[in-house]
Design an enzyme around this catalytic site. Structure first.
Site, PDB file in Angstrom:
ATOM      1  N   ARG A 106       0.851  -1.181   0.000  1.00  0.00           N
ATOM      2  CA  ARG A 106       0.000   0.000   0.000  1.00  0.00           C
ATOM      3  C   ARG A 106       0.890   1.236   0.000  1.00  0.00           C
ATOM      4  O   ARG A 106       1.902   1.288   0.715  1.00  0.00           O
ATOM      5  CB  ARG A 106      -0.887   0.024   1.260  1.00  0.00           C
ATOM      6  CG  ARG A 106      -2.095  -0.902   1.168  1.00  0.00           C
ATOM      7  CD  ARG A 106      -3.078  -0.423   0.094  1.00  0.00           C
ATOM      8  NE  ARG A 106      -4.234  -1.287  -0.074  1.00  0.00           N
ATOM      9  CZ  ARG A 106      -4.312  -2.292  -0.942  1.00  0.00           C
ATOM     10  NH1 ARG A 106      -3.286  -2.601  -1.730  1.00  0.00           N
ATOM     11  NH2 ARG A 106      -5.417  -2.993  -1.049  1.00  0.00           N
ATOM     12  N   GLU A 146      -4.557   7.365  -5.100  1.00  0.00           N
ATOM     13  CA  GLU A 146      -4.638   6.662  -6.389  1.00  0.00           C
ATOM     14  C   GLU A 146      -5.812   7.182  -7.197  1.00  0.00           C
ATOM     15  O   GLU A 146      -6.926   7.244  -6.659  1.00  0.00           O
ATOM     16  CB  GLU A 146      -4.757   5.159  -6.156  1.00  0.00           C
ATOM     17  CG  GLU A 146      -3.473   4.594  -5.550  1.00  0.00           C
ATOM     18  CD  GLU A 146      -3.461   3.066  -5.413  1.00  0.00           C
ATOM     19  OE1 GLU A 146      -4.461   2.420  -5.782  1.00  0.00           O
ATOM     20  OE2 GLU A 146      -2.447   2.537  -4.946  1.00  0.00           O
ATOM     21  N   HIS A 180      -1.345   0.089  -9.870  1.00  0.00           N
ATOM     22  CA  HIS A 180      -1.976  -0.876  -8.958  1.00  0.00           C
ATOM     23  C   HIS A 180      -2.412  -2.137  -9.716  1.00  0.00           C
ATOM     24  O   HIS A 180      -3.598  -2.490  -9.750  1.00  0.00           O
ATOM     25  CB  HIS A 180      -3.161  -0.230  -8.226  1.00  0.00           C
ATOM     26  CG  HIS A 180      -3.503  -0.927  -6.943  1.00  0.00           C
ATOM     27  ND1 HIS A 180      -4.000  -0.275  -5.850  1.00  0.00           N
ATOM     28  CD2 HIS A 180      -3.423  -2.231  -6.565  1.00  0.00           C
ATOM     29  CE1 HIS A 180      -4.230  -1.137  -4.865  1.00  0.00           C
ATOM     30  NE2 HIS A 180      -3.876  -2.338  -5.296  1.00  0.00           N
TER      31      HIS A 180
HETATM   32  N1  NAD Z   1      -0.708  -4.413  -5.298  1.00  0.00           N
HETATM   33  C1  NAD Z   1      -1.712  -5.236  -5.267  1.00  0.00           C
HETATM   34  O1  NAD Z   1      -2.504  -5.307  -6.181  1.00  0.00           O
HETATM   35  C2  NAD Z   1      -1.869  -6.122  -4.088  1.00  0.00           C
HETATM   36  C3  NAD Z   1      -2.408  -7.406  -4.233  1.00  0.00           C
HETATM   37  C4  NAD Z   1      -2.550  -8.208  -3.106  1.00  0.00           C
HETATM   38  C5  NAD Z   1      -2.200  -7.722  -1.855  1.00  0.00           C
HETATM   39  N2  NAD Z   1      -1.738  -6.457  -1.762  1.00  0.00           N
HETATM   40  C6  NAD Z   1      -1.337  -5.901  -0.478  1.00  0.00           C
HETATM   41  O2  NAD Z   1      -0.233  -6.640  -0.009  1.00  0.00           O
HETATM   42  C7  NAD Z   1      -0.201  -6.608   1.396  1.00  0.00           C
HETATM   43  C8  NAD Z   1      -0.006  -8.017   1.928  1.00  0.00           C
HETATM   44  O3  NAD Z   1      -1.082  -8.839   1.545  1.00  0.00           O
HETATM   45  P1  NAD Z   1      -1.137 -10.329   2.097  1.00  0.00           P
HETATM   46  O4  NAD Z   1      -2.257 -10.997   1.400  1.00  0.00           O
HETATM   47  O5  NAD Z   1       0.192 -10.937   2.089  1.00  0.00           O
HETATM   48  O6  NAD Z   1      -1.565 -10.039   3.607  1.00  0.00           O
HETATM   49  P2  NAD Z   1      -1.252 -10.943   4.864  1.00  0.00           P
HETATM   50  O7  NAD Z   1      -2.169 -10.493   5.920  1.00  0.00           O
HETATM   51  O8  NAD Z   1      -1.213 -12.372   4.501  1.00  0.00           O
HETATM   52  O9  NAD Z   1       0.230 -10.510   5.268  1.00  0.00           O
HETATM   53  C9  NAD Z   1       0.544  -9.288   5.841  1.00  0.00           C
HETATM   54  C10 NAD Z   1       1.663  -9.534   6.831  1.00  0.00           C
HETATM   55  O10 NAD Z   1       2.111  -8.282   7.304  1.00  0.00           O
HETATM   56  C11 NAD Z   1       2.488  -8.476   8.636  1.00  0.00           C
HETATM   57  N3  NAD Z   1       2.590  -7.226   9.360  1.00  0.00           N
HETATM   58  C12 NAD Z   1       1.628  -6.532  10.012  1.00  0.00           C
HETATM   59  N4  NAD Z   1       2.154  -5.456  10.594  1.00  0.00           N
HETATM   60  C13 NAD Z   1       3.461  -5.456  10.297  1.00  0.00           C
HETATM   61  C14 NAD Z   1       4.533  -4.607  10.622  1.00  0.00           C
HETATM   62  N5  NAD Z   1       4.359  -3.527  11.373  1.00  0.00           N
HETATM   63  N6  NAD Z   1       5.766  -4.915  10.146  1.00  0.00           N
HETATM   64  C15 NAD Z   1       5.952  -5.997   9.387  1.00  0.00           C
HETATM   65  N7  NAD Z   1       4.983  -6.865   9.063  1.00  0.00           N
HETATM   66  C16 NAD Z   1       3.760  -6.582   9.509  1.00  0.00           C
HETATM   67  C17 NAD Z   1       1.434  -9.387   9.177  1.00  0.00           C
HETATM   68  O11 NAD Z   1       1.887 -10.050  10.347  1.00  0.00           O
HETATM   69  C18 NAD Z   1       1.239 -10.354   8.029  1.00  0.00           C
HETATM   70  O12 NAD Z   1       2.047 -11.501   8.173  1.00  0.00           O
HETATM   71  C19 NAD Z   1      -1.504  -5.938   1.825  1.00  0.00           C
HETATM   72  O13 NAD Z   1      -1.228  -4.570   2.036  1.00  0.00           O
HETATM   73  C20 NAD Z   1      -2.378  -6.070   0.613  1.00  0.00           C
HETATM   74  O14 NAD Z   1      -3.347  -5.091   0.573  1.00  0.00           O
HETATM   75  C21 NAD Z   1      -1.565  -5.642  -2.839  1.00  0.00           C
HETATM   76  O1  3PG Z   2      -5.457  -5.587  -1.717  1.00  0.00           O
HETATM   77  C1  3PG Z   2      -5.586  -6.117  -2.807  1.00  0.00           C
HETATM   78  O2  3PG Z   2      -6.232  -7.185  -2.955  1.00  0.00           O
HETATM   79  C2  3PG Z   2      -4.927  -5.525  -3.977  1.00  0.00           C
HETATM   80  O3  3PG Z   2      -4.408  -4.282  -3.679  1.00  0.00           O
HETATM   81  C3  3PG Z   2      -5.747  -5.517  -5.211  1.00  0.00           C
HETATM   82  O4  3PG Z   2      -6.605  -4.425  -5.270  1.00  0.00           O
HETATM   83  P1  3PG Z   2      -7.609  -4.308  -6.508  1.00  0.00           P
HETATM   84  O5  3PG Z   2      -8.666  -5.320  -6.286  1.00  0.00           O
HETATM   85  O6  3PG Z   2      -8.136  -2.938  -6.478  1.00  0.00           O
HETATM   86  O7  3PG Z   2      -6.805  -4.619  -7.728  1.00  0.00           O
END
Ligand code: NAD
Ligand code: 3PG
Length: 602
Positions: free
Chosen positions: A290, A319, A338
């Site tokens: 994020r 965004e 994104h």
């Molecule tokens: N760019 C995209 O399109 C996209 C897609 C999927 C997920 N994401 C983002 O990726 C991130 C991770 O997703 P995920 O599915 O792995 O989530 P998840 O909950 O499986 O993993 C997140 C991890 O972060 C850890 N965490 C929490 N606070 C923390 C801190 N202060 N320092 C270090 N680690 C910490 C948690 O313990 C957890 O293990 C989220 O922000 C999600 O929104 C983005």
């Molecule tokens: O948190 C997520 O699942 C990702 O950031 C994906 O976001 P989106 O569904 O807007 O692509």
């Protein structure tokens, strides 16, 4: 000293809908239907929680899909609901539409803020986030409005990890910049010399689903991978050859940093002037988590100062970012809009995952991916089901016994069990007692999502006590006792010796029973409604009251008398299927031996 006088007629649990959705119906309807979760779903059969039931089974609910959702998900939704796909709504348009919707599905582009919940007028029951991050949904407002929030936490994990690796490699080899240069007619082979990944240290910050998949892939590229995550188990990291280290160690030793934590108050601007200053000069940063976890202005300063050599960003604090954003336009920054979750496969998976979760929640079924309600293991839930019904009914009975005093503020719940306290999860029971206590005296709809919040709002303090019994811990609970302090009762016999309204119940053959009122033992199954009478114990009382009820065709389901001693005071508990008229109740009250009585609706 207690006598049961009639075997209860056990009925199928009622599915009748009241103006307020009743959670027990949802329980009855749902257990233990977990087949809706895809077989591949890692949480299938692991964590399930019960949600609010749908407001109506006769009318199709309406689901507003506010951002593009894969076809397979839409097809699933349309089998159950009216689906309104309205993309690009302004905040005002969303607030107007939401009052006509039972569920809302969004991705990361829609702000589901407090105003949305307020505008729904209580109709919105579920918000489905078709993806992982729920930072665009105001969870406190959702909880306060009793609205469940579910997400699709697994289907885009691999896509996000692959995008992280794509950005890592593209950044190291200047792919985007070189591509733009060639397209602009240049051939700058010396300018775009990159750096190698093999042998370099990658610090993964946030070792959850995406972070661990990135780590696995980076190991395959020959990188040395370390990770920082205060909540991740070390053995999971060790299993894939990753060492968990402190935040300071991670950022000080890394050649590359990849961010994978959620945006929370604790992670907001986690990378800032202070932390950039602790990094190895020339570090390269990838962010597919994020935008808000980086102080973007500080990143520009760190890039300009040469502390950060390069950054590759898929996400931004705003965004889309402003076109003239210094960060986006920076020569050593690679950006994507994104796209982490945007693969055909991930979007299809996310759409199915969220559609199943939303439809299930609307049906009042179990939701595995709830983010604002307690998650309770499925086995525990199945076992607790009758106790959950008992809990709500005891709450309902206790509050209806209150006549006055300082209001219902202090409630003590005692759970008698042979199980060690750690083996008894009482969150559901507490929520249902709260529901039972609050709903009969207010217009508030209480469910698992908002029970604790609602209690706090109303100044209702519920303390819990566990009484450890000897014996076999086969069944989770022997009895539940609810006591309301500092109140008067409209049925004096319900007061305990220490001055609280006290009711106690047990589960017998899977059916909740009322087993104690004040200090009188009774035994009446908790179905329909109950009349409690205090009388002088004497022959003919049961017949007298039974005849009065019979004359009005009120069916008695159960009767029991608890007495202190023969021919002394006794409490008669009568279960009735229909509500007696005022006239009939008056006639019962006029029976000379009856000293007081109360009619209680369950
Ligand atoms: N760019 C995209 O399109 C996209 C897609 C999927 C997920 N994401 C983002 O990726 C991130 C991770 O997703 P995920 O599915 O792995 O989530 P998840 O909950 O499986 O993993 C997140 C991890 O972060 C850890 N965490 C929490 N606070 C923390 C801190 N202060 N320092 C270090 N680690 C910490 C948690 O313990 C957890 O293990 C989220 O922000 C999600 O929104 C983005
Ligand atoms: O948190 C997520 O699942 C990702 O950031 C994906 O976001 P989106 O569904 O807007 O692509």
């Amino acid at each position: 000293m207690m006598a049961s006088l009639k075997t209860p007629t056990l009925k199928t649990p009622s599915f009748a809908l009241s103006s307020k959705p009743r959670l027990p119906s949802a329980f009855s309807a749902a257990f233990p239907n977990t087949a809706r979760f895809p077989r591949s779903h890692p949480q299938r059969r692991r964590f399930l929680i019960v949600t609010a039931s749908s407001s109506s089974f006769s009318n199709k609910p309406t689901v507003l899909v506010a951002e593009k959702l894969g076809e397979a998900g839409l097809t699933l939704l349309k089998e159950f609901a009216n689906v309104d796909c309205s993309y690009n709504l302004s905040p005002e348009e969303l607030c107007t539409k939401i009052s006509l919707c039972d569920a809302l599905i969004v991705r990361s582009g829609t702000k589901v803020n407090r105003e949305v919940f307020e505008s729904s007028g209580g109709r919105l029951k579920v918000v489905g986030r078709a993806g992982v991050g729920i930072d665009n949904v105001d969870l406190s407002a959702a909880t306060e409005h009793g609205c469940l929030v579910v997400n699709a936490p697994t289907a885009n994990t691999v896509a996000a990890a692959e995008h992280g690796i794509a950005l890592l490699a593209a950044m190291a080899r200047n792919v985007a910049q070189a591509d733009a240069s060639v397209k602009a007619g240049k051939w700058q082979r010396n300018k775009y010399v990159g750096v190698s990944l093999v042998g370099k240290t990658l610090a993964v910050l946030g070792f959850g689903k995406v972070g661990s998949e990135v780590a696995r892939r980076a190991k395959g590229l020959g990188m040395h991978v370390i990770a920082h995550d205060p909540y991740a188990p070390a053995d999971r990291a060790r299993a894939i050859g990753v060492e968990l280290v402190s935040f300071d160690e991670a950022i000080a030793t890394a050649d590359f940093i990849s961010l994978h934590m959620p945006l929370t108050p604790a992670t907001n601007k986690m990378l800032n002037d202070e932390t950039f200053a602790k990094m190895k000069k020339g570090v390269r940063i990838v962010n597919v988590a994020r935008g808000g976890v980086i102080d973007e202005e500080a990143l520009v300063r760190a890039l300009d100062a040469g502390v950060v050599a390069q950054a590759a960003l898929d996400v931004f604090s705003e965004e889309p970012p402003k076109q003239d954003s210094k960060l986006v336009q920076h020569e050593r920054v690679t950006v994507t809009p994104h796209l982490g979750a945007s693969t055909m496969e991930a979007q299809e998976g996310v759409a199915i995952e969220i559609a199943e979760a939303v439809v299930g929640a609307l049906k009042g079924e179990l939701a595995a991916t709830a983010v604002n309600a307690p998650m309770v293991p499925a086995e525990v839930l199945t076992e607790l089901k009758p106790y959950v019904e008992l809990a709500e009914k005891l709450g309902r009975l206790a509050v209806q016994l209150v006549a006055g005093g300082s209001g219902v503020k202090t409630v003590k719940v005692s759970y008698a069990s042979s199980r060690a306290p750690d083996d008894l999860d009482t969150r559901l029971l507490r929520a249902m007692i709260t529901k039972g206590l609050i709903e009969p005296i207010s217009s508030v709809f209480v469910n698992l999502v908002n029970a604790d919040y609602t209690a706090k709002q109303r100044g209702l303090r519920i303390t819990e006590e566990r009484i450890l019994l000897d014996g076999s811990p086969e069944s989770p609970l022997e009895s539940i006792q609810v006591q309301i302090a500092n109140v008067e009762s409209k049925f004096a016999s319900a007061m305990s010796e220490s001055g609280e309204i006290k009711v106690e119940g047990r589960v017998k053959d899977g059916i909740p029973h009322l087993t104690k009122v004040g200090s009188f033992e009774v035994d009446v199954s908790l179905e329909g409604s109950i009349i409690l009478c205090r009388q002088v114990d004497q022959p003919g009382m049961i017949g007298t009251v039974g005849s009065i009820l019979g004359e009005e065709n009120v069916n008695v389901s159960f009767m029991s008398v608890g007495r202190v001693a023969p021919r002394k005071h006794a409490v008669m508990a009568i279960g009735v299927d229909e509500q007696p008229s005022k006239e009939t109740l008056k006639r019962i009250g006029e029976v000379p031996a009856i000293e007081e009585f109360v009619f209680l609706k369950l």
